[in-house]
Design a protein around this motif. Structure first.
Motif, PDB file in Angstrom:
ATOM      1  N   HIS A  33       0.832  -0.995   0.142  1.00 49.79           N
ATOM      2  CA  HIS A  33       0.110  -0.162  -0.064  1.00 49.79           C
ATOM      3  C   HIS A  33       1.131   1.139   0.160  1.00 49.79           C
ATOM      4  O   HIS A  33      -0.151   2.466   0.389  1.00 49.79           O
ATOM      5  N   ASP A  34       1.631   0.786  -0.029  1.00 48.68           N
ATOM      6  CA  ASP A  34       2.944   1.826  -0.316  1.00 48.68           C
ATOM      7  C   ASP A  34       3.156   2.808   0.643  1.00 48.68           C
ATOM      8  O   ASP A  34       3.255   4.409   0.956  1.00 48.68           O
TER       9      ASP A  34
ATOM     10  N   GLU B  92      -7.534   6.647   1.373  1.00 46.30           N
ATOM     11  CA  GLU B  92      -7.674   5.849   0.619  1.00 46.30           C
ATOM     12  C   GLU B  92      -6.658   4.429  -0.224  1.00 46.30           C
ATOM     13  O   GLU B  92      -5.866   5.417  -1.292  1.00 46.30           O
ATOM     14  N   ARG B  94      -6.370   2.279  -0.411  1.00 49.31           N
ATOM     15  CA  ARG B  94      -6.703   1.381  -1.535  1.00 49.31           C
ATOM     16  C   ARG B  94      -6.125   1.352  -3.477  1.00 49.31           C
ATOM     17  O   ARG B  94      -5.863   0.639  -3.588  1.00 49.31           O
ATOM     18  N   LEU B  95      -5.637   2.576  -3.300  1.00 44.21           N
ATOM     19  CA  LEU B  95      -5.777   2.949  -4.811  1.00 44.21           C
ATOM     20  C   LEU B  95      -4.319   2.267  -4.524  1.00 44.21           C
ATOM     21  O   LEU B  95      -3.184   2.554  -5.605  1.00 44.21           O
ATOM     22  N   ARG B  96      -3.679   2.696  -3.458  1.00 43.44           N
ATOM     23  CA  ARG B  96      -1.559   2.882  -3.878  1.00 43.44           C
ATOM     24  C   ARG B  96      -1.205   1.197  -3.704  1.00 43.44           C
ATOM     25  O   ARG B  96      -1.884  -0.073  -3.171  1.00 43.44           O
ATOM     26  N   GLY B  97       0.180   0.933  -4.232  1.00 42.49           N
ATOM     27  CA  GLY B  97       1.045   0.159  -4.383  1.00 42.49           C
ATOM     28  C   GLY B  97      -0.262  -0.821  -5.691  1.00 42.49           C
ATOM     29  O   GLY B  97       0.254  -0.749  -6.107  1.00 42.49           O
ATOM     30  N   GLY B  99      -2.953  -1.844  -5.845  1.00 38.99           N
ATOM     31  CA  GLY B  99      -3.865  -0.299  -6.158  1.00 38.99           C
ATOM     32  C   GLY B  99      -3.610  -0.675  -8.063  1.00 38.99           C
ATOM     33  O   GLY B  99      -4.647  -0.573  -8.438  1.00 38.99           O
ATOM     34  N   GLU B 100      -2.719   0.171  -7.817  1.00 37.29           N
ATOM     35  CA  GLU B 100      -2.417   0.974  -9.173  1.00 37.29           C
ATOM     36  C   GLU B 100      -2.559  -0.005 -10.125  1.00 37.29           C
ATOM     37  O   GLU B 100      -2.537   0.363 -11.441  1.00 37.29           O
ATOM     38  N   SER B 101      -2.527  -1.440 -10.272  1.00 33.81           N
ATOM     39  CA  SER B 101      -2.288  -2.496 -11.414  1.00 33.81           C
ATOM     40  C   SER B 101      -4.157  -2.837 -11.534  1.00 33.81           C
ATOM     41  O   SER B 101      -4.066  -3.802 -12.561  1.00 33.81           O
ATOM     42  N   GLY B 104      -9.700   1.593 -12.628  1.00 33.25           N
ATOM     43  CA  GLY B 104     -10.140   2.150 -12.261  1.00 33.25           C
ATOM     44  C   GLY B 104     -11.491   1.230 -11.673  1.00 33.25           C
ATOM     45  O   GLY B 104     -11.887   2.280 -10.191  1.00 33.25           O
TER      46      GLY B 104
END
Lengths: 160, 160
Positions: A33-34, B92, B94-97, B99-101, B104
């Protein structure tokens, strides 16, 4: 509430998706999750102390769930990260000022204001206790069906 | 949660006991619970901005209830003092790491973790919204029958 609650809930969801006994390093979980690994590690240690996670030492060590995701409630996690103190802290100001002129027996019952605030806090705790990490996983699976497989792939787990 | 919630709830209970339109100075209200007047004043100004109290200026000015105690909920008071932001803040992640793959559309539904935490927060808010200052007054009267009269005497109100 600290960011630690958000971070650890996401880590627990990740571990629920991996669904095995293989420990995951804090570096991998942070990358998932960075997040900053040292701070995340501090939060995960708190979960280990609360016996939500099991911490395994060594070069291939890391964290894994200490018990099934269905036995970890959101309340368990919040208590592990934030402690169990209530948000509203009664400092018994009813005893001060005008209260000093009242007989001690006036204060036998708990402070009404404190009791009223506690009712709300108990409603919050009940709701957190009623939801488990497995419930979250199941709901996430229905809302974002690709997230589980993407997570398993990123952590080198088979997808099927 | 700040001490301001405890302080202002006690002040509102005091004003509910006085049960008249006569403004009470912040100095008197502070003395009523042995609180620091300048800090209490800051909290009472927040209640005035939220139209829970009415602030009257001048030498004989002070604070009085802006509406009946039965129309002031504990939620109104907590929101006035603490703001309306939720305790759990979803950033949010969940959008990072991993989630980036994901596409949208995976994130069309609100984050499950955030939604789960919000359910508990809503239970807390519902409970606070269901209790009014008049409920607190009525419960305090049954638990500590002498408190009302002692308060009225201390503020120079008739007792009967």
């Amino acid at each position: 509430m600290s960011q630690g609650v958000e971070w650890t809930l996401h880590v627990l969801l990740t571990l629920a998706w991996l669904d095995d006994d293989e420990p995951v390093t804090v570096g991998q979980l942070a990358a998932g999750h960075d997040l900053p690994a040292p701070y995340l590690n501090k939060q995960l240690q708190a979960l280990a102390r609360a016996e939500i996670l099991e911490s395994t030492p060594g070069a291939r060590g890391g964290f894994r769930l200490a018990r099934p995701a269905s036995s970890i409630s959101l309340m368990d996690v919040v208590a592990a990260v934030e402690g169990t103190q209530e948000a509203f802290r009664c400092t018994e100001i009813r005893l001060r000022g005008v209260g000093e002129s009242l007989p001690g027996s006036s204060f036998d019952a708990p402070c009404t204001i404190s009791a009223s605030m506690r009712r709300a806090e108990l409603a919050w705790r009940r709701e957190l206790a009623a939801q488990t990490i497995d419930d979250v996983r199941s709901e996430a699976d229905s809302h974002a069906p690709g997230a589980r497989d993407a997570t398993r792939r990123a952590y080198g787990r088979p997808v099927g």
